[in-house]
Design a protein around this motif. Structure first.
Motif, PDB file in Angstrom:
ATOM      1  N   TYR A   1       0.830  -1.211   0.000  1.00 12.68           N
ATOM      2  CA  TYR A   1       0.000   0.000   0.000  1.00 12.68           C
ATOM      3  C   TYR A   1       0.869   1.267   0.000  1.00 12.68           C
ATOM      4  O   TYR A   1       0.400   2.347   0.348  1.00 12.68           O
ATOM      5  N   HIS A   2       2.143   1.100  -0.399  1.00 15.32           N
ATOM      6  CA  HIS A   2       3.031   2.256  -0.541  1.00 15.32           C
ATOM      7  C   HIS A   2       3.313   2.549  -2.018  1.00 15.32           C
ATOM      8  O   HIS A   2       3.532   3.689  -2.408  1.00 15.32           O
ATOM      9  N   ASN A   3       3.358   1.498  -2.829  1.00 18.40           N
ATOM     10  CA  ASN A   3       3.569   1.649  -4.265  1.00 18.40           C
ATOM     11  C   ASN A   3       2.893   0.492  -4.985  1.00 18.40           C
ATOM     12  O   ASN A   3       2.282  -0.367  -4.336  1.00 18.40           O
ATOM     13  N   LEU A   4       2.993   0.442  -6.300  1.00 17.19           N
ATOM     14  CA  LEU A   4       2.348  -0.599  -7.097  1.00 17.19           C
ATOM     15  C   LEU A   4       3.382  -1.345  -7.939  1.00 17.19           C
ATOM     16  O   LEU A   4       4.086  -0.726  -8.742  1.00 17.19           O
TER      17      LEU A   4
ATOM     18  N   TYR B   1      -4.817   1.499  -7.998  1.00 22.08           N
ATOM     19  CA  TYR B   1      -5.428   2.052  -6.785  1.00 22.08           C
ATOM     20  C   TYR B   1      -4.466   3.046  -6.137  1.00 22.08           C
ATOM     21  O   TYR B   1      -3.255   3.031  -6.354  1.00 22.08           O
ATOM     22  N   ARG B   2      -5.009   3.917  -5.331  1.00 23.93           N
ATOM     23  CA  ARG B   2      -4.222   5.051  -4.821  1.00 23.93           C
ATOM     24  C   ARG B   2      -3.093   4.617  -3.880  1.00 23.93           C
ATOM     25  O   ARG B   2      -3.282   3.879  -2.933  1.00 23.93           O
ATOM     26  N   CYS B   3      -1.915   5.082  -4.207  1.00 21.82           N
ATOM     27  CA  CYS B   3      -0.688   4.906  -3.433  1.00 21.82           C
ATOM     28  C   CYS B   3       0.160   6.169  -3.641  1.00 21.82           C
ATOM     29  O   CYS B   3       0.029   6.822  -4.670  1.00 21.82           O
ATOM     30  N   PRO B   4       1.021   6.521  -2.687  1.00 18.27           N
ATOM     31  CA  PRO B   4       1.268   5.848  -1.408  1.00 18.27           C
ATOM     32  C   PRO B   4       0.180   6.180  -0.399  1.00 18.27           C
ATOM     33  O   PRO B   4      -0.834   6.784  -0.753  1.00 18.27           O
ATOM     34  N   ARG B   5       0.437   5.783   0.835  1.00 15.83           N
ATOM     35  CA  ARG B   5      -0.516   6.091   1.895  1.00 15.83           C
ATOM     36  C   ARG B   5      -0.696   7.603   2.041  1.00 15.83           C
ATOM     37  O   ARG B   5       0.218   8.371   1.753  1.00 15.83           O
ATOM     38  N   ARG B   6      -1.865   8.006   2.515  1.00 22.90           N
ATOM     39  CA  ARG B   6      -2.177   9.419   2.698  1.00 22.90           C
ATOM     40  C   ARG B   6      -1.980   9.834   4.155  1.00 22.90           C
ATOM     41  O   ARG B   6      -1.994   8.987   5.055  1.00 22.90           O
TER      42      ARG B   6
ATOM     43  N   ASP C   1      -3.571   8.083   7.516  1.00 22.55           N
ATOM     44  CA  ASP C   1      -3.692   6.626   7.483  1.00 22.55           C
ATOM     45  C   ASP C   1      -2.932   6.038   8.677  1.00 22.55           C
ATOM     46  O   ASP C   1      -1.839   6.497   9.029  1.00 22.55           O
TER      47      ASP C   1
ATOM     48  N   PRO D   1      -7.674   2.565  -1.159  1.00 26.25           N
ATOM     49  CA  PRO D   1      -7.659   1.483  -2.140  1.00 26.25           C
ATOM     50  C   PRO D   1      -8.969   0.696  -2.230  1.00 26.25           C
ATOM     51  O   PRO D   1      -9.381   0.296  -3.327  1.00 26.25           O
TER      52      PRO D   1
END
Length: 231
Positions: A9-12, A37-42, A45, A54
Motif C-alpha cells: 500500500y506504498h507503491n504498485l 489504486y491510490r498509493c502511497p498512503r495518505r 492513514d 484502495p
C-alpha cells in the motif's frame, strides 16, 4: 479480471504483478485490467493498517467494469479479481465488503454491484492482526466480513514467505470454510514472496496451472477438451 498489484500500500508493482499477470490472463482468453489504486498512503492513514482509499478504488472499479461489460464484450457475471501481497488483501477486502460501499454514490455506475464473482489471492497480508504481535490465532481483521454470500476464492502462499506470514491466508481460508463458501488453498514449502507468474525454480510456480483448473471448475473458463493436456 481486475489485477491488484502488491507494494505494501506504498507503491504498485505494476510490472511483475500487473503487466505480466495480464499477459498470462490474455493467453487464457481472459481480459486483464490492471487496477491503479491510490498509493502511497495518505496523511492520517494508520501505520500497519490497510488504508481506506484502495478499497474505495476497488469497489468503484468492479462496478465500472460491470457497468461497461456489454460495451467491452465482457460477461457481467464473470468479473473476478486477482491480487498479490497488499493487492491480495485488497481483493479479499473487496470480496467481503460488497454489501455497503465505503464511499457515497457518485453516479449511476455506483448502482451496479461491486461484488466480484470470484477472487484469487496470493501471499496476502493484513488478514490476521494477531500475527503482528506474534500471536498465532486464526481470527480475521475486523475490516474483513466473511459471510456465506462471499464469492468463491483461490488462495496461494509460500510457507517460507519472509514478508507476509502464511497464516494470513490460512486465517482467510478457515473463515471462508466456516462460512460455507467454496474455497481452495495451495500452500508451498518454498517460494518466498513476490513470485507472481514467473518461473522461480520452486513448486509454487505451478500455481497458475492449478488456478486454470479451478477457473474451469468455477465455469469461468470452458472445460478442457477430452484428452487435452492440462495448462
Amino acid at each position: 479480471m481486475l489485477i491488484c498489484p502488491g507494494g505494501g500500500y506504498h507503491n504498485l508493482g505494476w510490472d511483475v504483478e500487473g503487466e505480466e499477470v495480464a499477459a498470462w490472463l490474455n493467453s487464457l482468453g481472459i481480459t486483464g485490467i490492471i487496477l491503479k489504486y491510490r498509493c502511497p498512503r495518505r496523511p492520517g492513514d494508520v501505520k500497519g493498517v490497510p488504508p481506506l482509499g484502495p478499497l474505495k478504488d476497488a469497489q468503484r472499479a468492479v462496478s465500472l467494469v460491470r457497468s461497461r461489460a456489454k460495451e467491452w464484450g465482457i460477461d457481467p457475471a464473470k468479473i473476478g479479481m486477482v491480487g498479490f501481497s497488499a493487492g491480495g488483501h485488497l481483493v479479499g477486502a473487496t470480496a467481503t465488503n460488497f454489501e455497503k460501499r465505503t464511499y457515497g454514490p457518485i453516479d449511476d455506475i455506483d448502482k451496479t454491484s461491486c461484488r466480484p464473482d470470484f477472487a484469487v489471492m496470493l501471499y496476502s497480508g493484513y488478514f490476521n492482526p494477531k500475527l503482528d504481535n506474534k500471536e498465532s490465532k486464526d481470527e480475521l481483521a475486523p475490516t474483513i466480513h466473511v459471510t456465506s454470500a462471499a464469492p468463491p476464492m483461490f488462495l496461494v502462499h509460500a510457507t517460507d514467505d519472509p514478508i507476509s506470514n502464511v497464516e494470513h491466508s490460512i486465517a482467510m481460508y478457515l473463515a471462508m470454510k466456516r462460512a460455507g463458501v467454496s474455497t481452495e488453498m495451495h500452500l508451498y514449502a518454498t517460494g518466498g514472496h513476490g513470485f507472481g507468474v514467473r518461473k522461480v525454480g520452486h513448486p509454487c510456480e505451478t500455481w497458475t496451472e492449478q488456478c486454470v483448473h479451478w477457473l474451469r471448475k468455477q465455469s469461468v473458463l470452458a472445460a478442457a477438451p477430452q484428452g487435452a493436456k492440462r495448462e
